[in-house]
Design a protein around this motif. Structure first.
Motif, mmCIF file in Angstrom:
data_model
loop_
_atom_site.group_PDB
_atom_site.id
_atom_site.type_symbol
_atom_site.label_atom_id
_atom_site.label_comp_id
_atom_site.label_asym_id
_atom_site.label_seq_id
_atom_site.Cartn_x
_atom_site.Cartn_y
_atom_site.Cartn_z
ATOM 1 N N ILE B 412 26.726 61.031 63.783
ATOM 2 C CA ILE B 412 26.167 59.766 64.304
ATOM 3 C C ILE B 412 24.637 59.841 64.372
ATOM 4 N N LEU B 413 24.129 61.011 64.790
ATOM 5 C CA LEU B 413 22.668 61.192 64.827
ATOM 6 C C LEU B 413 22.073 61.025 63.429
ATOM 7 N N ALA B 414 22.770 61.601 62.447
ATOM 8 C CA ALA B 414 22.293 61.511 61.060
ATOM 9 C C ALA B 414 22.265 60.051 60.599
ATOM 10 N N VAL B 415 23.312 59.314 60.912
ATOM 11 C CA VAL B 415 23.390 57.895 60.524
ATOM 12 C C VAL B 415 22.242 57.125 61.197
ATOM 13 N N LEU B 416 22.082 57.388 62.494
ATOM 14 C CA LEU B 416 21.050 56.700 63.280
ATOM 15 C C LEU B 416 19.658 56.930 62.695
ATOM 16 N N PHE B 417 19.324 58.203 62.454
ATOM 17 C CA PHE B 417 17.982 58.516 61.948
ATOM 18 C C PHE B 417 17.791 58.067 60.495
ATOM 19 N N SER B 418 18.885 57.977 59.744
ATOM 20 C CA SER B 418 18.761 57.563 58.338
ATOM 21 C C SER B 418 18.518 56.064 58.210
ATOM 22 N N PHE B 419 19.109 55.296 59.123
ATOM 23 C CA PHE B 419 19.068 53.837 58.963
ATOM 24 C C PHE B 419 18.187 53.117 59.990
ATOM 25 N N MET B 420 17.610 53.871 60.919
ATOM 26 C CA MET B 420 16.844 53.207 61.987
ATOM 27 C C MET B 420 15.684 52.360 61.441
ATOM 28 N N ALA B 421 15.108 52.781 60.324
ATOM 29 C CA ALA B 421 13.960 52.041 59.793
ATOM 30 C C ALA B 421 14.371 50.724 59.123
ATOM 31 N N SER B 422 15.691 50.482 59.031
ATOM 32 C CA SER B 422 16.111 49.213 58.420
ATOM 33 C C SER B 422 15.922 48.051 59.385
#
Lengths: 108, 474
Positions: B412-422
């Protein structure tokens, strides 16, 4: 940036540098008495430098293993990792430990 | 020696920083050079002589080229230098692959294969070969003057923060910083460089390693028996592992460079929020994309060609080469060709279609295309890759494997940090963290966070045996 701020930042960078060197200082001067890790552990011995060892890469391999196993605060780092796994994920990462319903059991 | 190792973090780095900052300004480059030679020799003690030898030859060839006025001589020197560098790359990286394929071909006709002792790939050769090429080409194109001092050139090539896994820094981007970094050497840079290093270390150790463990477990299973959910977890774990692994390494490299006054170009910019494959390659391994554009795509004619078919060929060829750059294996070639095809399709009509469907569907489609591409990148055998792909769409949810809370937390952390800039605030937060000037209280807050992350990372490395760097083998 004001001169006072620069002084604070310099102090901060010195502090961060000291934190990086703490394990080395602990290893060399044994600053804090730490409990060793429990269990049957066989630690790698330090290796002696030789050109043959260097060019075959064996010296680096052994030295790296030795440094990994002997740096200051290593036991604290291992305990911290195990504690995080237990407290947050209810997992036992230490060898010979299983988690029961109400407590942990240590297998010897 | 990898950046995320105890020997680097607790021994090499403090000794290097201490030595670098106590010596006089005129000795600083010598300190970096000696530490860089030691750093490379630690992992490849014999191959260091290959780098030292080729850089010596290159430096003098370029010196000759810059002095000569005859264009023919200049072209000759350029060709010789590029041939030597590419020749070495082909010899070390592709000869095993080439001989294996020749032998397979010969065996079809019952002819005995060529005997060949397998070569070991010198670490980082793909990265520093491309940098040596930028040196000779930039001087040839008169983008920048050559370096006067051989040791300065040696430093450009062997500078340890970027030596093994990039970013690939083009000569003209670094040339002036080698001889004078005084404007970048200040306390603010040292601290922000340190924070960047710790962020990169955390990405690598706390996220990529955790997901990599699960990805490796799944990819070592028998693909025929794998259920659909596990197959998706496997490829998604790998998708995030490779990003946080490589992006983490680039962060560490940029941070280390900043601590000693260098400004390296950014190598990643939230690639998984791309709305097309074209955009993905502007955000993923940016330095490789720039290199390919400037030193291969443009010399091929780039966009300025007469026919559309030639333009599409140029695009596709660059991506084929990019795939082959990643490794001497048909799976990498296939991966490059796969991305190349989507790039061509986007130029032809897909981008117009994307413009109509909106941002979120575009991100999802692009992310999906990228995930499928990673299957061919991760699984070397084509048959195995196709079986894995088939299992992903088999809709087999019987005997679904259960994953633990620890894995899901990091996922979940990986998903969050990968897509937060969207989303807007995510981008703002990132920009504030990476690029804004820091006030004094913010320095203290980020320092405290860095210490916590450093302790967690060291603790994880100590107790965790799994610490590979995916991009090291390139």
């Amino acid at each position: 940036m004001s001169n006072t701020s620069k002084i604070y930042l310099r102090l901060l960078s010195v502090c961060l540098f000291c934190i990086l060197t703490l394990p080395y200082l602990q290893k060399t001067f044994n600053l804090i008495e730490l409990k060793p890790l429990k269990g049957d552990i066989s630690l790698t011995e330090d290796t002696i430098f030789s050109l043959r060892g260097w060019f075959s890469g064996k010296y680096q391999e052994k030295k790296e293993k030795y440094l990994n196993e002997s740096f200051g605060f290593r036991s604290t780092m291992v305990r911290l990792n195990n504690q995080i796994a237990f407290s947050f994920f209810n997992k036992a990462k230490a060898n010979g430990v299983i988690i029961g319903r109400r407590t942990r059991f240590v297998l010897y | 020696m990898v950046f995320s190792s105890i020997v680097f973090i607790l021994y090499f780095l403090p000794i290097f920083i201490f030595t670098y900052y106590i010596v006089d300004k005129k000795f600083k480059n010598i300190v970096i050079l000696l530490f860089s030679i030691f750093f490379y020799s630690w992992g490849a003690p014999r191959f260091i002589f290959v780098i030292l030898g080729t850089t010596f030859l290159d430096f003098h060839l370029v010196q000759l080229m810059s002095k000569t006025k005859k264009n023919l001589h200049r072209i000759l020197m350029l060709t010789l230098s590029v041939s030597i560098n590419l020749g070495l790359l082909f010899y070390f990286k592709y000869s095993n692959f080439f001989i294996e394929n020749i032998n397979t071909f010969l065996s079809i006709f019952g002819i005995n294969g060529v005997h060949w002792t397998k070569l070991i790939l010198p670490i980082g050769i793909s990265f520093y070969t491309f940098e040596t090429i930028t040196y000779v080409v930039d001087v040839y194109r008169r983008v920048h003057k050559p370096l006067v001092n051989f040791w300065d050139y040696q430093l450009y090539i062997i500078l340890y923060p970027k030596l093994i896994a990039g970013p690939i820094i083009r000569y003209h981007q670094l040339a002036d910083q080698i001889t004078d970094r005084s404007k970048n050497e200040n306390i603010d840079s040292i601290l922000t460089g340190f924070y960047r290093f710790i962020i990169g270390l955390s990405k690598k150790v706390l996220i990529a390693n955790q997901l990599g463990l699960q990805a490796d477990a799944i990819f070592s299973m028998n693909y025929l028996t794998i259920d659909t959910y596990t197959a998706w977890i496997g490829i998604l774990s790998y998708t995030f592992q490779i990003y946080f692994d490589f992006c983490g390494y680039s962060d560490m490299a940029i941070g280390l460079g900043k601590m000693i006054g260098f400004r390296f170009p950014e190598n990643f910019n939230n690639p998984y929020i791309s709305q097309s494959i074209t955009e993905f390659w502007r955000r993923w391994h940016i330095s490789l994309g720039n290199w390919m554009r400037n030193y291969l795509y443009i010399p091929l004619g780039g966009n300025k060609v007469n026919t559309k078919s030639r333009l599409y060929f140029n695009l596709w060829f660059v991506f084929l080469a990019s795939g082959l750059w990643h490794g001497a294996s048909w799976s990498f070639v296939l991966w490059g060709a796969y991305h190349g095809i989507f790039l061509v399709l986007e130029r032809a009509f897909l981008l117009k279609l994307y413009a109509r469907i909106g941002k979120i569907p575009c991100i999802i489609i692009t992310f999906f295309i990228v995930i499928i591409g990673w299957i061919f990148f991760r699984i070397e055998n084509l048959n195995d890759a196709l079986i894995f792909l088939q299992r992903m769409f088999a809709f087999d949810f019987i005997n679904v494997r259960v994953f633990d809370t620890e894995f899901y937390t990091f996922f979940i952390l990986a998903v969050l940090f990968s897509f937060m800039a969207s989303i807007k605030w995510g981008q703002v937060l990132q920009d504030k963290f990476y690029f804004d000037a820091y006030s004094l209280p913010r320095h203290f807050a980020i320092s405290a966070l860095s210490i916590v992350l450093l302790i967690l990372s060291v603790s994880s490395i100590t107790a965790f045996g799994f610490n590979p760097f995916i991009y090291f083998r390139f």
